[in-house]
Enzyme design. Structure first.
Site, PDB file in Angstrom:
ATOM      1  N   LYS A   1      -1.376  -0.247   5.489  1.00 52.32           N
ATOM      2  CA  LYS A   1      -0.916   0.058   4.058  1.00 52.32           C
ATOM      3  C   LYS A   1      -1.024   1.815   4.131  1.00 52.32           C
ATOM      4  O   LYS A   1      -1.500   2.421   5.078  1.00 52.32           O
ATOM      5  CB  LYS A   1      -1.984  -0.519   3.255  1.00 52.32           C
ATOM      6  CG  LYS A   1      -1.786  -2.222   3.195  1.00 52.32           C
ATOM      7  CD  LYS A   1      -0.463  -2.943   2.883  1.00 52.32           C
ATOM      8  CE  LYS A   1      -0.181  -4.104   3.257  1.00 52.32           C
ATOM      9  NZ  LYS A   1      -1.035  -5.054   2.553  1.00 52.32           N
TER      10      LYS A   1
HETATM   11  C1  LIG Z   1      -0.976  -6.438   1.906  1.00 54.87           C
HETATM   12  C2  LIG Z   1      -0.725  -7.195   0.911  1.00 54.87           C
HETATM   13  C3  LIG Z   1      -1.427  -8.014  -0.037  1.00 54.87           C
HETATM   14  C4  LIG Z   1      -2.890  -8.281   0.478  1.00 54.87           C
HETATM   15  O1  LIG Z   1      -3.846  -7.461   0.775  1.00 54.87           O
HETATM   16  P1  LIG Z   1      -4.876  -7.456   1.510  1.00 54.87           P
HETATM   17  O2  LIG Z   1      -5.554  -6.305   1.539  1.00 54.87           O
HETATM   18  O3  LIG Z   1      -4.544  -7.917   2.825  1.00 54.87           O
HETATM   19  O4  LIG Z   1      -5.797  -8.569   1.082  1.00 54.87           O
HETATM   20  C5  LIG Z   1      -0.855  -8.467  -1.193  1.00 54.87           C
HETATM   21  N1  LIG Z   1       0.363  -8.176  -1.660  1.00 54.87           N
HETATM   22  C6  LIG Z   1       0.991  -7.629  -0.869  1.00 54.87           C
HETATM   23  C7  LIG Z   1       2.471  -7.133  -1.143  1.00 54.87           C
HETATM   24  C8  LIG Z   1       0.866  -6.839   0.321  1.00 54.87           C
HETATM   25  O5  LIG Z   1       1.388  -6.328   1.078  1.00 54.87           O
END
Ligand SMILES: *Cc1c(COP(=O)(O)O)cnc(C)c1O
Length: 379
Positions: free
Chosen positions: A180
């Site tokens: 991310k």
């Molecule tokens: C990564 C992601 C999540 C979940 O995040 P985590 O930190 O992995 O729990 C939720 N929604 C979207 C669109 C994502 O890309």
């Protein structure tokens, strides 16, 4: 191997983590509050609540809205399963809607058509790092008296009409997973301007108890009461020390992602077989993902040939309504979201991350183009 995404960690990040390891507080302590204040300031929101994943952030938002059995929450089907799961955690029903052909963002017309007397909220997903059509979505939410929130897990650093994602809707969830925009290893956060919602989420992340151990220690008291049912969704100071450092580099990371996307856009311009998604002129795009659609090509073969030649790609996402869990428990079926279903067959996420060089981008472009040419000749 060029992966589709990768974190960027430098010596300052490592030093910040080591410093916390030598301090008195490993879990919820001063670094959590400092990281929250940093992100709140960055997105220009009044409050931020840090938790231990993006999934926990989504769950906290649904809990703060008191979503429960009988409530419907509208979600786009083209997202990570956690977006919809957060509704199910609370006993609510996710209602899947389709996306728009050229951007793969939630379709406001489909949202409006899906609203019923049971609809309580809409979760808009800023897919790939591009903010949704918020002017239209907010107007629909206001008209029907439902709450609009954002899954901004792709989009920390993005803007809509000059406003940062994180300060556009009632609440925004972020993720700090390594691929991310910034990372804490695992982690998440919610930003909001609503004090009551922020307080509810702060309690929710710690078993429904209003004070944390650090506050009680400072106040010299052992007494606490559980006010509501909560979870252990706490993020720790070790993670937040990393997040604080990462946040100082976010603008540079975003700029680099945008440069890489511009290079890809340029190289694919005019191609009839490699079709990038459309970027709206109203946004500054965070490019968590660079998604293309392959027209008239065998996606599975392109994927495996790229892999053989050292290029990691990915598919974002299997439309959530097609997962067996949703088909079995909620009776969702193929045919419900035709745009997302068709896009799913054609899409590929190409590598994009701040540490990627221009030479890496050219390698991806040249390799992809030669695979496409071979396939066309074989056809
Ligand atoms: C990564 C992601 C999540 C979940 O995040 P985590 O930190 O992995 O729990 C939720 N929604 C979207 C669109 C994502 O890309």
């Amino acid at each position: 191997m060029i992966p589709y995404g990768r974190q960027t960690i430098d010596d300052a990040d490592i030093a910040a983590v080591v410093e916390v390891l030598k301090s008195d507080w490993l879990t919820t302590g001063p670094k959590v509050a400092e990281f929250e204040a940093g992100v709140a300031k960055y997105v220009d929101a009044k409050y931020a609540v840090a938790v231990n994943s993006g999934t926990a952030a989504l769950h906290a938002m649904m809990a703060a809205l008191e979503i429960g059995p009988g409530d419907e929450v509208i979600v786009p089907t083209l997202t990570f399963a956690a977006t919809a799961n957060s509704v199910v955690f609370q006993g609510g029903t996710p209602v899947f809607v389709d996306v728009k052909l050229e951007t793969l963002l939630i379709d406001p017309a489909a949202v409006e058509a899906a609203i019923t007397p049971k609809t309580r909220a809409i979760i808009a997903v800023d897919y790939a790092g591009q903010p949704c059509e918020y002017t239209r979505l907010q107007a629909i939410a206001n008209k029907h008296g439902v709450t609009l929130v954002s899954d901004g897990c792709h989009a920390l650093g993005a803007k809509f009409r000059g406003k940062a994602v994180g300060n556009i809707t009632t609440m925004t969830a972020f993720s700090f997973h390594p691929v991310k925009p910034i990372t804490t290893g695992e982690g998440g956060m919610i930003t909001t301007n609503d004090k009551e919602l922020a307080d509810k989420m702060r309690t929710f992340r710690a078993h429904g108890i209003k004070t944390d151990a650090h506050q009680r220690e400072k106040q010299g008291t052992w007494f606490y009461e559980m006010q509501s049912l909560g979870y252990n969704y706490r993020i720790c100071d070790i993670q937040c020390a990393l997040g604080i450092q990462q946040l100082t580099k976010l603008d540079g990371f975003t700029k680099r992602r945008q440069e890489i996307a511009a290079l890809y856009d340029d190289r694919f311009a005019g191609s009839t077989q490699i079709i990038p998604l459309r970027k709206s002129p109203e946004v500054s795009h965070a490019y968590h993902l660079y998604v293309i659609k392959l027209r008239g090509l065998n996606r599975a073969e392109v994927y495996s040939k790229l892999r053989e030649q050292g290029i990691g790609t990915n598919v974002h996402y299997v439309p959530v309504h097609l997962h067996p869990f949703y088909q079995q428990k909620f009776g969702t079926r193929k045919g419900r979201c035709p745009v997302a279903e068709a896009a799913y067959e054609q899409m590929l996420s190409l590598p994009v991350f701040p540490g990627m060089s221009n030479a890496d981008v050219e390698t991806v472009v040249e390799t992809l183009k030669s695979i496409v040419t071979q396939q066309r000749m074989a056809a």
